[in-house]
Structures are given as C-alpha cells and as structure tokens.
Scaffold this motif. Structure first.
Motif, PDB file in Angstrom:
ATOM      1  N   ARG A 189       0.821  -1.218   0.000  1.00 30.59           N
ATOM      2  CA  ARG A 189       0.000   0.000   0.000  1.00 30.59           C
ATOM      3  C   ARG A 189       0.850   1.262   0.000  1.00 30.59           C
ATOM      4  O   ARG A 189       0.340   2.349  -0.022  1.00 30.59           O
ATOM      5  CB  ARG A 189      -0.915   0.012   1.229  1.00 30.59           C
ATOM      6  N   ALA A 190       2.143   1.109   0.054  1.00 34.49           N
ATOM      7  CA  ALA A 190       2.997   2.292   0.087  1.00 34.49           C
ATOM      8  C   ALA A 190       4.307   1.958  -0.603  1.00 34.49           C
ATOM      9  O   ALA A 190       4.630   0.805  -0.861  1.00 34.49           O
ATOM     10  CB  ALA A 190       3.252   2.748   1.531  1.00 34.49           C
ATOM     11  N   LEU A 191       5.063   3.002  -0.911  1.00 31.07           N
ATOM     12  CA  LEU A 191       6.344   2.819  -1.592  1.00 31.07           C
ATOM     13  C   LEU A 191       7.321   2.018  -0.734  1.00 31.07           C
ATOM     14  O   LEU A 191       8.121   1.237  -1.252  1.00 31.07           O
ATOM     15  CB  LEU A 191       6.940   4.189  -1.928  1.00 31.07           C
ATOM     16  N   LYS A 192       7.222   2.141   0.591  1.00 30.96           N
ATOM     17  CA  LYS A 192       8.131   1.405   1.466  1.00 30.96           C
ATOM     18  C   LYS A 192       7.889  -0.106   1.388  1.00 30.96           C
ATOM     19  O   LYS A 192       8.789  -0.897   1.703  1.00 30.96           O
ATOM     20  CB  LYS A 192       7.990   1.879   2.907  1.00 30.96           C
ATOM     21  N   ASP A 193       6.672  -0.527   1.009  1.00 28.70           N
ATOM     22  CA  ASP A 193       6.405  -1.948   0.786  1.00 28.70           C
ATOM     23  C   ASP A 193       6.804  -2.378  -0.614  1.00 28.70           C
ATOM     24  O   ASP A 193       7.172  -3.544  -0.820  1.00 28.70           O
ATOM     25  CB  ASP A 193       4.919  -2.256   0.994  1.00 28.70           C
ATOM     26  N   LEU A 194       6.704  -1.479  -1.582  1.00 24.91           N
ATOM     27  CA  LEU A 194       6.990  -1.841  -2.958  1.00 24.91           C
ATOM     28  C   LEU A 194       8.487  -2.016  -3.206  1.00 24.91           C
ATOM     29  O   LEU A 194       8.888  -2.890  -3.986  1.00 24.91           O
ATOM     30  CB  LEU A 194       6.427  -0.771  -3.898  1.00 24.91           C
ATOM     31  N   LEU A 195       9.317  -1.241  -2.543  1.00 26.41           N
ATOM     32  CA  LEU A 195      10.755  -1.339  -2.759  1.00 26.41           C
ATOM     33  C   LEU A 195      11.328  -2.702  -2.332  1.00 26.41           C
ATOM     34  O   LEU A 195      12.096  -3.309  -3.077  1.00 26.41           O
ATOM     35  CB  LEU A 195      11.472  -0.204  -2.038  1.00 26.41           C
ATOM     36  N   PRO A 196      10.986  -3.232  -1.141  1.00 31.08           N
ATOM     37  CA  PRO A 196      11.484  -4.572  -0.796  1.00 31.08           C
ATOM     38  C   PRO A 196      10.971  -5.652  -1.750  1.00 31.08           C
ATOM     39  O   PRO A 196      11.725  -6.580  -2.093  1.00 31.08           O
ATOM     40  CB  PRO A 196      10.957  -4.793   0.625  1.00 31.08           C
ATOM     41  N   LEU A 197       9.721  -5.540  -2.181  1.00 30.53           N
ATOM     42  CA  LEU A 197       9.186  -6.516  -3.126  1.00 30.53           C
ATOM     43  C   LEU A 197       9.931  -6.445  -4.454  1.00 30.53           C
ATOM     44  O   LEU A 197      10.190  -7.479  -5.087  1.00 30.53           O
ATOM     45  CB  LEU A 197       7.694  -6.278  -3.349  1.00 30.53           C
ATOM     46  N   SER A 198      10.295  -5.230  -4.868  1.00 30.80           N
ATOM     47  CA  SER A 198      11.066  -5.081  -6.099  1.00 30.80           C
ATOM     48  C   SER A 198      12.455  -5.698  -5.956  1.00 30.80           C
ATOM     49  O   SER A 198      12.972  -6.325  -6.885  1.00 30.80           O
ATOM     50  CB  SER A 198      11.188  -3.601  -6.475  1.00 30.80           C
ATOM     51  N   ALA A 199      13.082  -5.518  -4.782  1.00 27.52           N
ATOM     52  CA  ALA A 199      14.391  -6.132  -4.550  1.00 27.52           C
ATOM     53  C   ALA A 199      14.291  -7.652  -4.583  1.00 27.52           C
ATOM     54  O   ALA A 199      15.139  -8.333  -5.174  1.00 27.52           O
ATOM     55  CB  ALA A 199      14.953  -5.656  -3.211  1.00 27.52           C
ATOM     56  N   GLY A 200      13.240  -8.203  -3.952  1.00 27.10           N
ATOM     57  CA  GLY A 200      13.049  -9.651  -3.998  1.00 27.10           C
ATOM     58  C   GLY A 200      12.789 -10.148  -5.405  1.00 27.10           C
ATOM     59  O   GLY A 200      13.298 -11.208  -5.808  1.00 27.10           O
ATOM     60  N   ALA A 201      12.005  -9.387  -6.172  1.00 33.18           N
ATOM     61  CA  ALA A 201      11.752  -9.773  -7.567  1.00 33.18           C
ATOM     62  C   ALA A 201      13.030  -9.712  -8.391  1.00 33.18           C
ATOM     63  O   ALA A 201      13.247 -10.536  -9.288  1.00 33.18           O
ATOM     64  CB  ALA A 201      10.688  -8.855  -8.171  1.00 33.18           C
TER      65      ALA A 201
END
Length: 259
Positions: A189-201
């Motif tokens: 729901r926020a950029l702080k959640d999207l960045l770790p998911l992008s790193a994992g991807a």
C-alpha cells in the motif's frame, strides 16, 4: 537483515516447498495431455485428408505392435473423433482444478514466507491464477508478434538498437511476473512496501536467468544414458524446482528487507 533472512528461510522450509511444488506442478500438467488429445480429435473431425493420413500411420503402428488386432487403429481413430468434445471439456475443467490446487499450495508457501495465514483470499487467488497466467502468456505472445512486426519496418539503425534491447525483454517480463506475484499476496500500500518486493523480484529474476542456462550445462544426452525415456521428466522437474526455489527465495529476501 541477514539474521532475519536466515530465520525466515528456515521457518518457511524453502527447499522443501520448492521440491514439493515442483512435483505438484508437473503432475498438475498431466490433464494438459488429455486436452491436447481432445483438440487433436477436433482437427481430425474437420479434416478428412488429415484423418486418412493419421489412420494410415496408426494402422502401420498397430499392426507392428498388435498384429492380432488389426481393427485397433479404426477403433482408436473413432474414439478420437467421437470423444473430442467431452474429452476436451472434461480435461479443460480438470486442468483448471489441478492448476488452481497448485496455485493454492503456492499461496500457502508464500503465506508462510510473508507471515500471512492461509485463508479464503489465498484460495481465491489460487482459482484466479490459472486464467491470469493463460492471459499473460497470450499477451506476451501478442507482444512478441508486434515486436517482430515493428522490426520489419524499421530502418537498419533502429532495428539494430531494438535488437540490442531484445535481450532485456525476458528479464523485464520475469521481473514483472515475480513482482506481480509478490504484490498479489502481500498487497503493498505504500512505496516502502513496494521497494522490498522489487528487490526480492530482482533477486528471483537473476536466479531465474541463471536457471535458463541449465540445459547448456547439463546436456540431455548424458541424462538419457542414465534415465532413458525419463530424461525429459527429470530435466523438467529440475527446471521447475529451480524456478520455484528462485520465486520463494525472492519472497524471503523481500520479507527480510521489510522486517
């Protein structure tokens, strides 16, 4: 962060679930063979020339294998043409059911990684993932056709530039697929959640790219000497294991960065 990553990796049993899901994925694809048989029956029903050629090949094969049953070829061809519709419908429903069960099991494994208990939401995602995956494959095929059509009408300079970018398209497609999978189960729901998911991807994409070079490192001829006709099954199982291991490990990296 490293301590957190090791803890999540151990609690989620990543190697175990990767191996179990690899078996599950391969067995879930078995109804696909029946679906292909049903579609082939439709083709035979609408093409007399093809039906005659297939009958000739089946007749030669059955006479060689079963000389006491010369009528077996006609019976098999009749079964393919008469049972095309129920076989296609039944195998399609069975494929949807087995595929949804596999994605539900994948949802359970990702739920362990992300600390979310398995519930109705994950089961619904398991039901939606097979048609979403099929739609994604169709869109990727159309994108590939459009890309090839575009390259034909570009000048040589533009064709060379796009040709150099073509190698990055599989990486980008894999990254977006991993990121979308993590986002569906984690709901950022926020950029702080999207960045770790992008790193994992990104980690999962790099591991997936490494797994693509596996056929070059393991020649199939060597596996055929060991496993005979089962060599294709073994290599497919190994490839699925590596892909699913990359998917789960990328989720572990994303969750450890979030924590």
């Amino acid at each position: 962060m490293l301590r957190n990553l090791i803890r999540i990796y151990q609690e989620a049993h990543v190697p175990f679930f990767a191996a179990a899901l690899a078996y599950y994925a391969l067995l879930s694809l078995m109804p696909l063979l029946l679906l292909l048989v049903g579609v082939f029956g439709f083709l035979l029903s609408g093409n007399p020339t093809l039906r005659a050629e297939v009958f000739q090949g089946l007749e030669e094969l059955t006479l060689a294998l079963f000389p006491a049953r010369p009528e077996l070829a006609a019976d098999l061809l009749s079964f393919l043409t008469r049972s095309a519709f129920p076989l296609t419908l039944g195998s399609g429903l069975l494929l949807l059911w087995s595929g949804s069960n596999f994605f539900a099991a994948l949802s359970y494994a990702l739920g362990l990684v992300f600390g979310r208990p398995f519930g109705l939401r994950h089961r619904l995602l398991g039901l939606l993932m097979p048609p979403l995956l099929a739609l994604s494959l169709i869109l990727l095929s159309l994108l590939g056709l459009a890309w090839g059509f575009l390259l034909r009408f570009l000048p040589p300079e533009g064709r060379a530039l796009l040709g150099s970018l073509e190698a990055l398209l599989p990486l980008l497609a894999a990254f977006l697929l991993f990121l979308l999978t993590y986002a569906l189960f984690q709901s950022p729901r926020a950029l702080k959640d999207l960045l770790p998911l992008s790193a994992g991807a990104g980690v999962a994409t790099l591991l997936f790219e490494g797994a693509r070079f596996l056929p070059k490192l393991l020649p199939r001829s060597q596996y055929e000497l060991l496993y005979g006709p089962l060599a294709g099954f073994v290599l497919a199982l190994l490839g699925l294991y590596l892909v699913l291991y990359a998917l789960l490990l990328g989720a572990v990296v994303a969750q450890s960065l979030r924590g």
